[in-house]
Design an enzyme around this catalytic site. Sequence first.
Site, mmCIF file in Angstrom:
data_model
loop_
_atom_site.group_PDB
_atom_site.id
_atom_site.type_symbol
_atom_site.label_atom_id
_atom_site.label_comp_id
_atom_site.label_asym_id
_atom_site.label_seq_id
_atom_site.Cartn_x
_atom_site.Cartn_y
_atom_site.Cartn_z
ATOM 1 N N CYS A 68 21.792 59.174 -15.023
ATOM 2 C CA CYS A 68 22.862 60.145 -15.280
ATOM 3 C C CYS A 68 23.278 60.787 -13.958
ATOM 4 O O CYS A 68 22.470 61.467 -13.312
ATOM 5 C CB CYS A 68 22.346 61.186 -16.268
ATOM 6 S SG CYS A 68 23.302 62.709 -16.398
ATOM 7 N N CYS A 71 22.949 64.601 -13.814
ATOM 8 C CA CYS A 71 21.518 64.954 -13.826
ATOM 9 C C CYS A 71 20.933 64.846 -12.422
ATOM 10 O O CYS A 71 20.228 65.747 -11.960
ATOM 11 C CB CYS A 71 20.742 64.021 -14.747
ATOM 12 S SG CYS A 71 21.205 64.073 -16.483
#
Length: 143
Positions: A68, A71
């Site tokens: 991600c 992230c």
Amino acid sequence: METLKIVCPECNAINTITVELEAIPIPCAICQADLDDPFPLEVTDDSCSIHIMENDIPILVDFYSSTCGPCMAMYDDYEDAALGFPLKVRFLKVNADKYQKVAREYGVSALPTIIAFKKGQEINRISKQLSRVELSLWAQSLL
């Protein structure tokens, strides 16, 4: 002086400590690991709940994936924010790809998702990338 239950970041033992400004570091009674280690702690399906339920200090849990982009962009900011809150707020990280059970248990459907807990109860959640300043302000608001 304040007495707190703190879960050891190494062995997950529950320690009862008396917080004194001069007594840093504070060792775990079982494994001698530093209980005041401010770095975010990577937790598993099993250890996540222990930290959420047994720590007397507030908990921030970052549910993330290594695939991600937001992230990973938040990784350093999360770590930097955590450094300002030893024995005040415990910062946890859960790899939602690897530990899907705990992610499902807390209803995580988007990444990154950061959930705040106090005394074992969820009090807030945000599903987006946050800056170091935003994370620090949120942690401060939990005190």
